[in-house]
Design a protein around this motif. Structure first.
Motif, PDB file in Angstrom:
ATOM      1  N   ARG A 136      -2.302  -5.493  -2.183  1.00 18.28           N
ATOM      2  CA  ARG A 136      -2.813  -4.935  -4.200  1.00 18.28           C
ATOM      3  C   ARG A 136      -1.352  -6.305  -4.436  1.00 18.28           C
ATOM      4  NH1 ARG A 136      -1.784  -0.374  -1.844  1.00 18.28           N
ATOM      5  NH2 ARG A 136      -0.441   1.214  -3.893  1.00 18.28           N
ATOM      6  N   GLN A 137      -2.382  -6.472  -5.713  1.00 16.90           N
ATOM      7  CA  GLN A 137      -1.258  -7.087  -6.690  1.00 16.90           C
ATOM      8  C   GLN A 137       0.205  -6.321  -7.384  1.00 16.90           C
ATOM      9  OE1 GLN A 137      -3.010  -9.574  -9.649  1.00 16.90           O
ATOM     10  NE2 GLN A 137      -1.129 -11.186  -9.166  1.00 16.90           N
ATOM     11  N   PHE A 138       1.159  -6.370  -7.902  1.00 16.41           N
ATOM     12  CA  PHE A 138       1.640  -5.567  -7.753  1.00 16.41           C
ATOM     13  C   PHE A 138       3.112  -6.371  -8.841  1.00 16.41           C
ATOM     14  CE2 PHE A 138       1.017  -3.610  -4.037  1.00 16.41           C
ATOM     15  CZ  PHE A 138       1.413  -1.526  -4.408  1.00 16.41           C
ATOM     16  N   LEU A 139       3.454  -5.778 -10.221  1.00 19.60           N
ATOM     17  CA  LEU A 139       4.385  -6.702 -11.146  1.00 19.60           C
ATOM     18  C   LEU A 139       5.413  -5.880 -11.143  1.00 19.60           C
ATOM     19  CD1 LEU A 139       4.536  -8.562 -13.510  1.00 19.60           C
ATOM     20  CD2 LEU A 139       3.535  -6.515 -14.592  1.00 19.60           C
ATOM     21  N   PRO A 189       5.421  -4.736   2.531  1.00 25.01           N
ATOM     22  CA  PRO A 189       5.467  -5.868   3.003  1.00 25.01           C
ATOM     23  C   PRO A 189       5.021  -6.623   2.103  1.00 25.01           C
ATOM     24  CG  PRO A 189       4.176  -4.698   4.415  1.00 25.01           C
ATOM     25  CD  PRO A 189       4.215  -4.118   3.905  1.00 25.01           C
ATOM     26  N   VAL A 190       5.659  -7.568   1.292  1.00 19.86           N
ATOM     27  CA  VAL A 190       4.997  -8.877   0.449  1.00 19.86           C
ATOM     28  C   VAL A 190       4.251 -10.142   1.077  1.00 19.86           C
ATOM     29  CG1 VAL A 190       5.814 -10.721  -0.969  1.00 19.86           C
ATOM     30  CG2 VAL A 190       7.193  -7.975  -1.650  1.00 19.86           C
ATOM     31  N   ALA A 193       1.564  -7.086  -1.925  1.00 18.03           N
ATOM     32  CA  ALA A 193       2.217  -5.929  -0.795  1.00 18.03           C
ATOM     33  C   ALA A 193       0.818  -5.547  -0.507  1.00 18.03           C
ATOM     34  CB  ALA A 193       3.311  -5.637  -1.204  1.00 18.03           C
ATOM     35  N   GLY A 194       1.037  -4.775   0.902  1.00 17.93           N
ATOM     36  CA  GLY A 194       0.615  -4.439   1.485  1.00 17.93           C
ATOM     37  C   GLY A 194       0.523  -4.709   3.603  1.00 17.93           C
ATOM     38  N   PHE A 195       0.192  -3.949   4.172  1.00 23.38           N
ATOM     39  CA  PHE A 195      -0.610  -3.473   5.536  1.00 23.38           C
ATOM     40  C   PHE A 195      -1.623  -4.246   5.995  1.00 23.38           C
ATOM     41  CE2 PHE A 195       3.850  -0.551   5.861  1.00 23.38           C
ATOM     42  CZ  PHE A 195       4.494  -1.239   6.212  1.00 23.38           C
ATOM     43  N   LEU A 242      -4.797  -0.789   9.138  1.00 22.32           N
ATOM     44  CA  LEU A 242      -3.431   0.165   9.092  1.00 22.32           C
ATOM     45  C   LEU A 242      -2.748   0.296  10.940  1.00 22.32           C
ATOM     46  CD1 LEU A 242      -3.617   2.381   6.016  1.00 22.32           C
ATOM     47  CD2 LEU A 242      -2.473   0.218   6.119  1.00 22.32           C
ATOM     48  N   PRO A 243      -1.516  -0.023  10.063  1.00 25.02           N
ATOM     49  CA  PRO A 243      -0.495   0.735  12.001  1.00 25.02           C
ATOM     50  C   PRO A 243      -1.087   2.066  12.539  1.00 25.02           C
ATOM     51  CG  PRO A 243       0.520  -0.291  10.955  1.00 25.02           C
ATOM     52  CD  PRO A 243       0.152  -0.085   9.828  1.00 25.02           C
TER      53      PRO A 243
END
Length: 197
Positions: free
Chosen positions: A61-64, A82-83, A139-141, A148-149
């Protein structure tokens, strides 16, 4: 530095059915979805707790991220990994006026622990005095929980089940992260280098 989620984990990405199976909840009754909202809230809480413990985003998802100064003149470390991509970088002056930084001025250095925004020249653009830099990124797996792992998805289900089982308990022991969950998360914890005096 301030980190904000700009988009939330979508409802459809929450593995409510997987949590029901993990909890061995009955099915085939007329009100199978009666607990869905409650289970969804515990899944959100588990994801947030795991992300807080590991500094890793699970669902993309999106981050600031807002910083008042760069980590180094030529680089800025992201607060979460992770980005996947950098959407934009802007410089904001003390009055709130923003000016975008050209994507040709930086690149993303992917790293499992400390992804970095790196200058393509000798340094990143100067942050205005009294201002800040705004970094918008994804960022996100994984896009979906099932991608997901396996150890992370198992940790989410175990922690959500723990929260559900102890939802009425306010004692510290029940509220602590179970050993099985911390074991699954150990390889994702941020690495600490060096010794403190």
């Amino acid at each position: 530095m301030m980190l904000t989620e700009e988009t939330l984990v979508p409802e459809a990405a929450l593995p409510v059915d997987s949590l029901k199976q993990h909890l061995r909840m009955g099915s085939g009754f007329g009100e199978d979805d009666l607990q869905d909202a409650v289970l969804g809230s515990f899944l959100r809480a588990a994801i947030a707790a795991i992300e807080g413990r590991t500094a890793k985003a699970l669902i993309a998802r999106q981050f600031l991220q807002i910083v008042q100064g760069w980590t180094r003149p030529d680089a800025q470390t992201f607060a979460i990994a992770p980005v996947r991509s950098v959407e934009s970088v802007s410089l904001v002056d003390r009055f709130g006026a923003a000016s975008p930084v050209a994507p040709s001025a930086y690149r993303l250095v992917r790293d499992a622990q400390a992804p970095t925004l790196r200058a393509l020249a000798t340094s990143l653009p100067a942050i205005p005095e009294g201002g800040a830099a705004e970094l918008r990124f994804v960022a996100g797996f994984a896009e979906a929980f099932d991608d997901l792992p396996p150890d992370l998805s198992q940790a989410v289900l175990m922690l959500a089940a723990h929260f559900y089982d102890h939802r009425e308990d306010t004692g510290l022991a029940a509220g602590c992260m179970p050993f099985g969950v911390t074991s699954l998360l150990s390889r994702y914890r941020p690495m600490r280098m060096g010794f403190s005096a």
